[in-house]
Design a protein around this motif. Structure first.
Motif, short mmCIF file in Angstrom:
data_model
loop_
_atom_site.label_atom_id
_atom_site.label_comp_id
_atom_site.label_asym_id
_atom_site.label_seq_id
_atom_site.Cartn_x
_atom_site.Cartn_y
_atom_site.Cartn_z
N LYS A 226 26.50 0.35 -1.19
CA LYS A 226 26.97 0.88 0.10
C LYS A 226 26.11 2.06 0.53
CE LYS A 226 29.97 1.10 3.49
NZ LYS A 226 30.10 0.01 4.49
N ILE A 227 25.79 2.94 -0.41
CA ILE A 227 24.96 4.10 -0.11
C ILE A 227 23.58 3.66 0.37
CG2 ILE A 227 23.75 6.06 -1.15
CD1 ILE A 227 26.29 6.44 -2.91
N VAL A 228 22.99 2.70 -0.32
CA VAL A 228 21.67 2.20 0.08
C VAL A 228 21.73 1.59 1.47
CG1 VAL A 228 19.90 0.47 -0.43
CG2 VAL A 228 20.87 1.83 -2.30
N ASN A 233 17.19 3.50 5.16
CA ASN A 233 15.94 3.26 4.42
C ASN A 233 15.22 4.53 3.98
OD1 ASN A 233 14.59 1.04 3.27
ND2 ASN A 233 12.86 1.33 4.66
N LYS A 234 15.91 5.66 4.03
CA LYS A 234 15.32 6.88 3.47
C LYS A 234 15.30 6.77 1.94
CE LYS A 234 16.83 10.09 7.11
NZ LYS A 234 15.48 10.50 7.56
N ASN A 254 18.09 -3.54 -7.55
CA ASN A 254 16.69 -3.43 -7.16
C ASN A 254 16.58 -3.25 -5.65
OD1 ASN A 254 15.53 -3.88 -9.81
ND2 ASN A 254 16.23 -6.00 -9.60
N PHE A 255 16.46 -2.00 -5.24
CA PHE A 255 16.28 -1.67 -3.83
C PHE A 255 15.00 -0.87 -3.69
CE2 PHE A 255 20.92 -1.88 -4.52
CZ PHE A 255 21.27 -2.86 -3.59
N ASP A 256 14.24 -1.18 -2.67
CA ASP A 256 12.93 -0.54 -2.50
C ASP A 256 13.02 0.97 -2.37
OD1 ASP A 256 11.68 -2.97 -2.66
OD2 ASP A 256 11.53 -3.26 -0.48
#
Length: 361
Positions: A226-228, A233-234, A254-256
């Motif tokens: 949720k935070i991501v 995208n910061k 796995n988030f960029d």
């Protein structure tokens, strides 16, 4: 006056360091005051290394009880046995405890049974959440304390409502801010700044360690996801607490823009905080530092023992409620976050006030 000062965990040392500085200053002026620093060893922390003490100019303990880990009961019993022997071998006029760890409570009980007065730094703070071991520690400690050193008007009122006489309450401010102010000009850029490519006020700092957030893998995954999703995208820099690391190993996150890093030292971590766009945390202490540094902070807890950081500071209490999180991020990303003010006496001189009061006492 001989004071025994108790530290049970890494944050405690950062709280007692300015108090010891103030005692040494008075001692060098010829005033009859001295201290003995006792580390209970409640938290075995590999980061309590020579570098930690040298970096923040914190004195090494005169004694380490080496209690280490265990259940709440095991730790409490071990600390009490070890501290009783410590006081028998090294008598003092006053025991000074800080914060709300198990050592705070256990050493208070031992001191009082030995007929020694107790001073509690950070007395009176309450979350109202009896599921927190710290809340129980606070209640027991303050039920036995003789001299109450407080950080806020909220703490003062909590104590008055419990029947504590006004002349036993000393509104002195926040000793953690003494440490921050002393070292603010020495904050150090960590290596991740360049390796991730961070820029001033363009990233989030995230910390999680409380059981309510990290003990259930699915809810932890949902919270981080949720935070991501809300982050626009910061970059999100996440120094991972050892407790949280164990839980994350079972997840596939796995988030960029999500960057897991090793825990940082005080100077490097607060460099990240000071330059962050915002902080997301379930730590109470970090909300104090963000308030003083005017950094927006979303607290991922249902309650806080530091309501002043919400009322006049830069803190917003969101818990892990998706709607409250969305509201917080909306304020952040639309530049509607309040500037906030610094609470009274959070000025870097708290330790001096404490020691002056101790001498009067």
């Amino acid at each position: 006056m001989k004071i025994t000062i108790v530290a049970g965990a890494r944050p405690n040392f950062m709280k007692i360091a300015p108090i010891i500085d103030a005692i040494n200053f008075k001692k060098n002026e010829g005033i009859d005051i001295d201290f003995r620093l006792v580390h209970t060893g409640q938290h075995y922390d590999k980061n309590l290394s020579d570098t930690f003490f040298e970096e923040l100019n914190i004195p090494y303990p005169d004694a380490n009880l080496n209690i280490k880990s265990g259940t709440q009961a095991e730790q409490t019993a071990g600390i009490m046995i070890g501290f009783e022997k410590e006081l028998n071998d090294n008598p003092c006029d006053l025991v000074l405890v800080v914060g709300d760890v198990t050592s705070t409570m256990a050493c208070t009980i031992v001191a009082k049974k030995a007929g020694i007065k107790v001073a509690h730094v950070e007395a009176g703070i309450r979350s109202g959440d009896m599921n927190m071991p710290e809340e129980i520690n606070r209640i027991v400690t303050d039920s036995l304390t003789d001299y109450f050193f407080t950080t806020s008007e909220y703490a003062n009122e909590n104590l008055k409502n419990l029947g504590v006489p006004k002349n036993k309450i000393y509104y002195v401010g926040n000793v953690m801010i003494d440490t921050l102010r002393k070292h603010e000009n020495r904050l150090k850029q960590p290596k991740v700044w360049t390796s991730i490519g961070l820029k001033h006020k363009s990233y989030f700092v995230l910390t999680l360690h409380r059981p309510s957030n990290v003990d259930e893998t699915e809810s932890l995954k949902e919270l981080i996801t949720k935070i991501v999703t809300l982050s626009n995208n910061k970059p999100i820099v996440f120094p991972v607490h050892p407790r949280t690391k164990k839980m994350l190993s079972d997840l596939n996150l796995n988030f960029d823009n999500l960057h897991f890093i090793e825990p940082l030292g005080y100077l490097e971590f607060n460099f990240l905080v000071k330059n962050a766009f915002a902080v997301l945390t379930d730590s109470g202490g970090i909300t104090e530092e963000t308030t003083v540094m005017h950094v927006p902070c979303i607290t991922l807890r249902e309650n806080t023992e530091r309501p002043e950081t919400c009322d006049i500071g830069t803190n917003y209490l969101a818990g892990n409620n998706p709607k409250k999180l969305e509201t917080g991020f909306k304020k952040l990303l639309s530049n509607e976050w309040p500037v906030g003010e610094i609470p009274k006496f959070w000025d870097g001189n708290t330790a001096n006030r404490i020691v002056n009061h101790l001498l009067e006492i």
